[in-house]
Design a protein around this motif. Structure first.
Motif, mmCIF file in Angstrom:
data_model
loop_
_atom_site.group_PDB
_atom_site.id
_atom_site.type_symbol
_atom_site.label_atom_id
_atom_site.label_comp_id
_atom_site.label_asym_id
_atom_site.label_seq_id
_atom_site.Cartn_x
_atom_site.Cartn_y
_atom_site.Cartn_z
ATOM 1 N N SER A 122 0.841 -1.200 0.000
ATOM 2 C CA SER A 122 0.000 0.000 0.000
ATOM 3 C C SER A 122 0.880 1.257 0.000
ATOM 4 N N ILE A 123 0.272 2.382 -0.318
ATOM 5 C CA ILE A 123 1.012 3.646 -0.302
ATOM 6 C C ILE A 123 1.523 3.934 1.105
ATOM 7 N N GLN A 124 0.707 3.656 2.103
ATOM 8 C CA GLN A 124 1.120 3.875 3.495
ATOM 9 C C GLN A 124 2.342 3.024 3.840
ATOM 10 N N LYS A 125 2.322 1.758 3.433
ATOM 11 C CA LYS A 125 3.443 0.857 3.741
ATOM 12 C C LYS A 125 4.703 1.294 2.995
ATOM 13 N N ILE A 126 4.560 1.694 1.735
ATOM 14 C CA ILE A 126 5.714 2.163 0.968
ATOM 15 C C ILE A 126 6.307 3.406 1.628
ATOM 16 N N SER A 127 5.443 4.295 2.091
ATOM 17 C CA SER A 127 5.944 5.516 2.737
ATOM 18 C C SER A 127 6.700 5.190 4.020
ATOM 19 N N GLU A 128 6.243 4.191 4.754
ATOM 20 C CA GLU A 128 6.956 3.788 5.972
ATOM 21 C C GLU A 128 8.314 3.181 5.634
ATOM 22 N N ILE A 129 8.332 2.331 4.606
ATOM 23 C CA ILE A 129 9.580 1.657 4.229
ATOM 24 C C ILE A 129 10.600 2.654 3.689
ATOM 25 N N LEU A 130 10.148 3.573 2.835
ATOM 26 C CA LEU A 130 11.080 4.529 2.216
ATOM 27 C C LEU A 130 11.285 5.778 3.068
ATOM 28 N N ASP A 131 10.580 5.848 4.198
ATOM 29 C CA ASP A 131 10.688 6.977 5.116
ATOM 30 C C ASP A 131 10.369 8.306 4.423
ATOM 31 N N GLN A 132 9.257 8.274 3.708
ATOM 32 C CA GLN A 132 8.762 9.480 3.039
ATOM 33 C C GLN A 132 7.283 9.625 3.350
ATOM 34 N N LYS A 133 6.765 10.822 3.172
ATOM 35 C CA LYS A 133 5.360 11.061 3.447
ATOM 36 C C LYS A 133 4.488 10.303 2.443
ATOM 37 N N PRO A 134 3.304 9.859 2.884
ATOM 38 C CA PRO A 134 2.406 9.184 1.940
ATOM 39 C C PRO A 134 2.045 10.066 0.744
ATOM 40 N N SER A 135 1.926 11.364 0.973
ATOM 41 C CA SER A 135 1.603 12.262 -0.142
ATOM 42 C C SER A 135 2.734 12.290 -1.175
ATOM 43 N N THR A 136 3.977 12.167 -0.720
ATOM 44 C CA THR A 136 5.116 12.117 -1.643
ATOM 45 C C THR A 136 5.057 10.851 -2.486
ATOM 46 N N ILE A 137 4.767 9.738 -1.833
ATOM 47 C CA ILE A 137 4.674 8.467 -2.560
ATOM 48 C C ILE A 137 3.523 8.525 -3.560
ATOM 49 N N ARG A 138 2.394 9.066 -3.126
ATOM 50 C CA ARG A 138 1.222 9.180 -4.012
ATOM 51 C C ARG A 138 1.565 10.053 -5.227
ATOM 52 N N THR A 139 2.270 11.154 -5.003
ATOM 53 C CA THR A 139 2.675 12.035 -6.096
ATOM 54 C C THR A 139 3.643 11.324 -7.043
ATOM 55 N N GLN A 140 4.613 10.611 -6.475
ATOM 56 C CA GLN A 140 5.573 9.886 -7.325
ATOM 57 C C GLN A 140 4.866 8.814 -8.152
ATOM 58 N N LEU A 141 3.900 8.146 -7.538
ATOM 59 C CA LEU A 141 3.155 7.110 -8.256
ATOM 60 C C LEU A 141 2.332 7.719 -9.392
ATOM 61 N N THR A 142 1.707 8.852 -9.116
ATOM 62 C CA THR A 142 0.919 9.533 -10.145
ATOM 63 C C THR A 142 1.820 9.997 -11.288
ATOM 64 N N ARG A 143 2.943 10.609 -10.948
ATOM 65 C CA ARG A 143 3.875 11.076 -11.985
ATOM 66 C C ARG A 143 4.457 9.904 -12.781
ATOM 67 N N ALA A 144 4.743 8.803 -12.099
ATOM 68 C CA ALA A 144 5.271 7.623 -12.789
ATOM 69 C C ALA A 144 4.249 7.093 -13.785
#
Length: 158
Positions: A122-144
């Motif tokens: 999940s986005i939440q789990k990825i953010s915990e693993i990569l130590d980044q905010k969930p909004s950052t992960i969501r933005t990176q996923l959208t841009r990708a």
């Protein structure tokens, strides 16, 4: 409380494919992925970390794999070298095409795509693993996704 099996053999059997796939998706090179695979499990053996759950162990292995990939790309000799072209083939042609198109994305986008779609995190789990905010992960996923869509439009006239 469930007793977790901490044996090295069990851990390697359970997570070797995940670690190798993630390393290969980041490096796009078999020999570099092999090196990172070895480094991850060597760190696991040396550190002997204690985990509360299997999810915690999985997250630790993903985090170490990502960090090893980042470390490899930061090496000065790496910046001055040119990687050899490697070909890898999948059973289905669509998988081959997607593999090569994903390789055109920047590493940070490839990483989130791999963790979200291939590791089913999940986005939440990825953010915990990569130590980044969930909004950052969501933005990176959208841009990708957007960049991948643009690449596919250009290459396949979709």
């Amino acid at each position: 409380m469930k007793q977790w099996d901490d044996s090295l053999e069990t851990t390697i059997k359970a997570y070797s494919n995940m670690v190798y796939r993630l390393a290969f998706s980041q490096t796009r090179n078999k020999s570099d992925a092999d090196d990172i695979y070895q480094e991850v499990f060597l760190r696991y053996i040396r550190k002997k970390p204690c985990f509360e759950t299997e999810e915690h162990r999985k997250a630790w292995l993903i985090r170490v794999t990502v960090n090893c990939c980042k470390k490899m790309w930061a090496l000065s000799w790496r910046k001055k070298s040119i990687a050899l072209e490697e070909t890898i083939s999948f059973e289905m042609e669509e998988e081959n095409n997607l593999y090569y198109e994903l390789g055109k994305l920047p590493m940070k986008y490839r990483r989130v795509i791999h963790l979200f779609y291939y590791e089913d995190l999940s986005i939440q789990k990825i953010s915990e693993i990569l130590d980044q905010k969930p909004s950052t992960i969501r933005t990176q996923l959208t841009r990708a996704r957007y960049k991948l869509k643009e690449i596919l439009k250009e290459d396949y006239n979709v």
